[in-house]
Design a protein around this motif. Sequence first.
Motif, PDB file in Angstrom:
ATOM      1  N   LEU A  70      37.390  53.998  45.161  1.00  0.00           N
ATOM      2  CA  LEU A  70      38.751  53.557  44.846  1.00  0.00           C
ATOM      3  C   LEU A  70      38.804  52.045  44.741  1.00  0.00           C
ATOM      4  CD1 LEU A  70      40.316  56.081  47.231  1.00  0.00           C
ATOM      5  CD2 LEU A  70      40.982  55.870  44.824  1.00  0.00           C
ATOM      6  N   SER A  71      39.650  51.558  43.866  1.00  0.00           N
ATOM      7  CA  SER A  71      39.778  50.107  43.739  1.00  0.00           C
ATOM      8  C   SER A  71      41.133  49.745  43.150  1.00  0.00           C
ATOM      9  CB  SER A  71      38.594  49.583  42.915  1.00  0.00           C
ATOM     10  OG  SER A  71      38.976  49.054  41.685  1.00  0.00           O
ATOM     11  N   GLY A  72      41.373  48.451  43.045  1.00  0.00           N
ATOM     12  CA  GLY A  72      42.633  47.967  42.496  1.00  0.00           C
ATOM     13  C   GLY A  72      43.426  47.171  43.516  1.00  0.00           C
ATOM     14  N   SER A  73      44.601  46.746  43.095  1.00  0.00           N
ATOM     15  CA  SER A  73      45.385  45.829  43.923  1.00  0.00           C
ATOM     16  C   SER A  73      45.746  46.415  45.292  1.00  0.00           C
ATOM     17  CB  SER A  73      46.664  45.427  43.174  1.00  0.00           C
ATOM     18  OG  SER A  73      47.388  46.565  42.768  1.00  0.00           O
ATOM     19  N   LEU A  74      45.833  47.753  45.365  1.00  0.00           N
ATOM     20  CA  LEU A  74      46.151  48.388  46.651  1.00  0.00           C
ATOM     21  C   LEU A  74      45.073  48.067  47.689  1.00  0.00           C
ATOM     22  CD1 LEU A  74      48.115  50.306  48.141  1.00  0.00           C
ATOM     23  CD2 LEU A  74      46.796  52.225  47.257  1.00  0.00           C
ATOM     24  N   ASP A  84      52.137  52.273  44.690  1.00  0.00           N
ATOM     25  CA  ASP A  84      52.269  53.451  43.847  1.00  0.00           C
ATOM     26  C   ASP A  84      51.116  53.685  42.878  1.00  0.00           C
ATOM     27  OD1 ASP A  84      52.767  51.391  42.131  1.00  0.00           O
ATOM     28  OD2 ASP A  84      54.814  51.958  41.639  1.00  0.00           O
ATOM     29  N   HIS A  85      50.067  52.879  42.919  1.00  0.00           N
ATOM     30  CA  HIS A  85      48.962  53.173  42.012  1.00  0.00           C
ATOM     31  C   HIS A  85      47.617  52.653  42.505  1.00  0.00           C
ATOM     32  CE1 HIS A  85      50.330  49.186  40.787  1.00  0.00           C
ATOM     33  NE2 HIS A  85      49.106  48.979  40.343  1.00  0.00           N
ATOM     34  N   ALA A  86      46.559  53.337  42.043  1.00  0.00           N
ATOM     35  CA  ALA A  86      45.193  52.936  42.383  1.00  0.00           C
ATOM     36  C   ALA A  86      44.273  53.423  41.273  1.00  0.00           C
ATOM     37  CB  ALA A  86      44.777  53.548  43.718  1.00  0.00           C
ATOM     38  N   GLN A 226      35.247  44.983  28.579  1.00  0.00           N
ATOM     39  CA  GLN A 226      34.587  44.314  29.696  1.00  0.00           C
ATOM     40  C   GLN A 226      35.616  44.063  30.791  1.00  0.00           C
ATOM     41  OE1 GLN A 226      32.291  40.838  28.734  1.00  0.00           O
ATOM     42  NE2 GLN A 226      31.627  40.558  30.860  1.00  0.00           N
ATOM     43  N   SER A 227      35.238  44.371  32.033  1.00  0.00           N
ATOM     44  CA  SER A 227      36.149  44.144  33.138  1.00  0.00           C
ATOM     45  C   SER A 227      35.749  42.891  33.897  1.00  0.00           C
ATOM     46  CB  SER A 227      36.125  45.343  34.091  1.00  0.00           C
ATOM     47  OG  SER A 227      36.812  45.000  35.273  1.00  0.00           O
ATOM     48  N   PHE A 228      36.703  41.979  34.048  1.00  0.00           N
ATOM     49  CA  PHE A 228      36.464  40.751  34.801  1.00  0.00           C
ATOM     50  C   PHE A 228      37.208  40.793  36.132  1.00  0.00           C
ATOM     51  CE2 PHE A 228      36.208  39.595  30.279  1.00  0.00           C
ATOM     52  CZ  PHE A 228      34.961  38.986  30.239  1.00  0.00           C
ATOM     53  N   ARG A 229      37.834  41.938  36.420  1.00  0.00           N
ATOM     54  CA  ARG A 229      38.772  41.980  37.525  1.00  0.00           C
ATOM     55  C   ARG A 229      38.174  41.531  38.847  1.00  0.00           C
ATOM     56  NH1 ARG A 229      40.560  44.488  41.650  1.00  0.00           N
ATOM     57  NH2 ARG A 229      42.790  44.354  42.070  1.00  0.00           N
ATOM     58  N   VAL A 230      36.986  42.045  39.183  1.00  0.00           N
ATOM     59  CA  VAL A 230      36.385  41.715  40.473  1.00  0.00           C
ATOM     60  C   VAL A 230      36.168  40.206  40.581  1.00  0.00           C
ATOM     61  CG1 VAL A 230      34.366  42.037  41.943  1.00  0.00           C
ATOM     62  CG2 VAL A 230      35.325  43.986  40.696  1.00  0.00           C
TER      63      VAL A 230
END
Length: 350
Positions: A70-74, A84-86, A226-230
């Motif tokens: 699991l990942s994301g702002s949560l 409310d989201h992940a 491409q994901s730069f999120r991390v």
Amino acid sequence: GRSDHGQMDMTRARMRLSLQEHLWAFFSERVAIPAEEQAVARRAALDICSELRVFLHAKLPDMPLREMYLSGSLYDDLQVVTADHAQLMVPMILEKNLWSSVPGEDTIMNMPGFWLVRRENLEYFPRGSSYWDRCMVGGYLSPKSVLEVFEKLVAGTINWPAIGSVLDYVIRPVVPSETLTLEVQYETDRRLYVDFLPLLMMEDGVSLIAKPHRLAADRHENLWRQSFRVAETARLRALDQEDGGCRCACLKLAKAVCKLNPALGSLSASQLTNTLLLLSEREGDWTQEALADRFISLLRALVGHLEAGVLPCALNPKANLFCELTPLEVDELGYTLYCALSDPESLLRT
Ligand code: GDP
């Protein structure tokens, strides 16, 4: 004359002070999510993730996946307003000799920030040699086709009502959804949306996700994002840690404002994060006392990027993070934010 100026400065200072106070009040009343609410949402997401792991191991032992997570702002303490989201990350394993990645700028589409994943050595390793050949379209691994494989599984094969009743949740796939999303109702009035996000970790540390281009066009269908999120989230946090700064607070305020104002709903966390990263290169004072000033700087920077129609990604300046907005959206966002510059508090009255 001089004293008029002094008067103006005073009034401006008072306005600033009150904006500062309003921002912090808005932060604690609307933006921040109670720890308990976050914990319950994380718990529900984890329950679903565990069920899916068990199901996939049992049902499809051959599918080459690494463990889902699991990942994301949560999980980064960057979620705002409601828990409310992940994202449920689904890392796919590709054979190194069978697949290679081609940067979007080297294709006729000329799309920096996107990639193609090309099947190699088909003459020696014919179709079927790789599990993921079933998702090959025109010689490329198609994220759309990958999502369809998971969609069939998740929406078609899994008995969600049964699993839901064991876990005491109401679980249903959201249809239609551009990505693959599960809706989990974990209390009468609380819902969590879990997005399935297939992920490729390529050789050079590039991570690609199967999230379709927003302006769905046939010619974009084979593009991996491409994901730069991390990296971008880590950079913002590191900058705050160096100087005790308010960048993350500013990001959360902006995210909440965008979540609560329909006219700003198309601005994403990534666009806001990158605007803040670019602003940090120019602007030095991120002390807590400067929050209101930096919030205004952020609005002004966004207006500037929207006027130019370009928001370079801080980690890859060739990529334009506004490339998925239509010209009309760019105009409307720019107009709304431009008006907010003279009355920033209007953004908090939601
Ligand atoms: P929020 O959804 O606005 O709270 O912001 P997040 O920081 O959680 O970002 C989630 C969004 O980023 C989703 O739309 C994802 O599709 C997208 N995204 C891109 N790369 C990643 C990644 O590596 N992990 C996650 N969790 N989301 C990613």
